[in-house]
Design an enzyme around this catalytic site. Structure first.
Site, PDB file in Angstrom:
ATOM      1  N   GLY A 132       0.840  -1.190   0.000  1.00  5.60           N
ATOM      2  CA  GLY A 132       0.000   0.000   0.000  1.00  5.60           C
ATOM      3  C   GLY A 132       0.873   1.236   0.000  1.00  5.60           C
ATOM      4  O   GLY A 132       1.875   1.311  -0.703  1.00  5.60           O
ATOM      5  N   GLU A 243      -0.915  17.418   0.895  1.00  2.00           N
ATOM      6  CA  GLU A 243      -2.027  16.837   0.137  1.00  2.00           C
ATOM      7  C   GLU A 243      -3.271  16.711   0.996  1.00  2.00           C
ATOM      8  O   GLU A 243      -4.379  17.040   0.558  1.00  2.00           O
ATOM      9  CB  GLU A 243      -1.615  15.470  -0.424  1.00  2.00           C
ATOM     10  CG  GLU A 243      -2.625  14.879  -1.394  1.00  2.00           C
ATOM     11  CD  GLU A 243      -2.109  13.629  -2.076  1.00  2.00           C
ATOM     12  OE1 GLU A 243      -1.264  13.750  -2.987  1.00  2.00           O
ATOM     13  OE2 GLU A 243      -2.533  12.520  -1.694  1.00  2.00           O
TER      14      GLU A 243
END
Length: 381
Positions: A132, A243
């Site tokens: 991931g 982000e």
């Protein structure tokens, strides 16, 4: 928090909102076919979306963090091509920001101007099939050799990768050192040894390209290393903080759009002699949508203020904002469909797409489960 900047930035919001409304050409067709528009990307760059936070010497406009956030929020509110906005944000916050913050002078001069003016599109390639986005467990390696590094491995779910001109890649230079063994590299997509996978067709944000990148004995010159060896984990965490804060301004804009869209519909749609706005089951949903919008905006701008002041709480604040805003966007998307009834399930209405575009928000920038773990560590140690 001082909210006076909202009044000061009112004209910026209005100008960006007006521009954003022009970026939905053939959106139904492109959404259905997962087609990215480089033409609209260039328009956004020419308008100045990609230049906002950067110094003028690299082609930026040196805008404040509040101005940056307001501009991204306006894009989310006004642009029906939300995949485009997402791609812009991924390029801006996960690629441009790290080069600006961690690159040396020659790297900034080489890469940033063309990333800011829209000539080059960048992709952050961190996620891997077996790990991931866990920067501790990457399998991709960068082996030191004369004049550079040999990179081997694969990356998946890389936003913009099918159309990218360069990658910001994270690889292990010292696999046994975990977090401290990760290094970041700026890699042109044309280098030998790079293979791109196909563009995935997704549930939402379909006009944002997403794919796989394979590195097989790819030689990367030493000048392409970003920062020091072993500093990749730190670079990745900083980029994710940006982000989680500013990309989710786009979803606050979507919450505003959903609310306005549903208010207009409820006041115009008649059932018998009354508009459906008079029905408590409808009006209460709209109240909840308004509440979610206001809470989301407060959390978002608290995170912006924390980052601007470099408060120690900025990681916690950005995680809280990401967690709440992503959940709110999905719930308001469900409510919008319920308010519109059958019409809300039809693609041509553009309502069901609001929900589809919101669903991935609980996955990227760290899944909400990972975000909860980060919040717990900040609170409990």
């Amino acid at each position: 928090m001082d909210f006076s900047f909202f009044h000061e930035c009112k004209e910026l919001h209005k100008r960006v909102l007006s521009f954003a409304s022009t970026l939905s050409k053939d959106i139904l067709q492109r959404d259905g076919e997962s087609l990215f528009s480089r033409e609209e990307w260039v328009k956004c760059a020419q308008f100045g979306i990609l230049s906002l936070p950067f110094p003028e010497e690299y082609g930026g406009t040196q805008s404040s963090l509040e101005e940056l956030c307001i501009a991204i929020e306006a894009m989310g509110e006004g642009c029906a091509d939300r995949g485009l906005v997402f791609s812009l944000c991924a390029h801006l916050f996960a690629c441009c920001i790290p080069i600006w913050k961690f690159g040396d002078k020659s790297q900034k001069e080489k890469w940033l101007p063309k990333m800011i003016d829209g000539t080059w599109i960048a992709a952050n390639v961190a996620t891997e099939p077996e790990s991931g986005s866990d920067i501790f467990s990457l399998k991709t390696t960068a082996q030191k050799t004369q004049g550079g590094y040999i990179i081997n491995g694969s990356k998946i779910f890389a936003t913009n990768s099918p159309v990218s001109d360069l990658f910001l890649c994270y690889a292990k230079t010292s696999p046994k050192m975990g977090y401290l063994g990760t290094t970041a590299f700026i890699i042109p997509s044309t280098l030998e040894g790079i293979t791109l996978g196909k563009n995935f067709h997704k549930i939402g944000l379909r006009t944002s390209p997403l794919g796989t990148v394979y590195f097989e004995n790819c030689f990367v010159p030493e000048e392409c290393r970003l920062g020091k060896e072993g500093n990749g984990g730190r670079i990745f965490e900083v980029s994710m903080a940006w982000e989680r804060t500013f990309l989710f301004a786009f979803y606050v804009g979507l919450l505003k759009h959903q609310l306005d869209f549903c208010c207009d519909y409820a006041k115009s749609r008649k059932q018998g002699k009354s508009t459906i706005a008079s029905y408590q089951s409808i009006s209460h949903k709209i109240v909840e949508m308004k509440l979610r919008l206001e809470i989301a905006r407060l959390l978002l701008y608290k995170a912006v203020f924390s980052m601007d002041r470099q408060d120690s709480s900025y990681i916690l604040d950005s995680c809280l904002a990401k967690l709440y805003i992503s959940q709110a966007a999905i719930q308001s998307g469900l409510d919008a469909i319920q308010i519109h009834g059958g019409t809300g399930t039809i693609s041509e209405s553009n309502i069901e797409r609001m929900l589809r575009d919101a669903i991935p928000s609980t996955i990227f920038s760290g899944t909400n489960e990972i975000i909860k773990e980060k919040i717990a560590r900040e609170l409990l140690g």
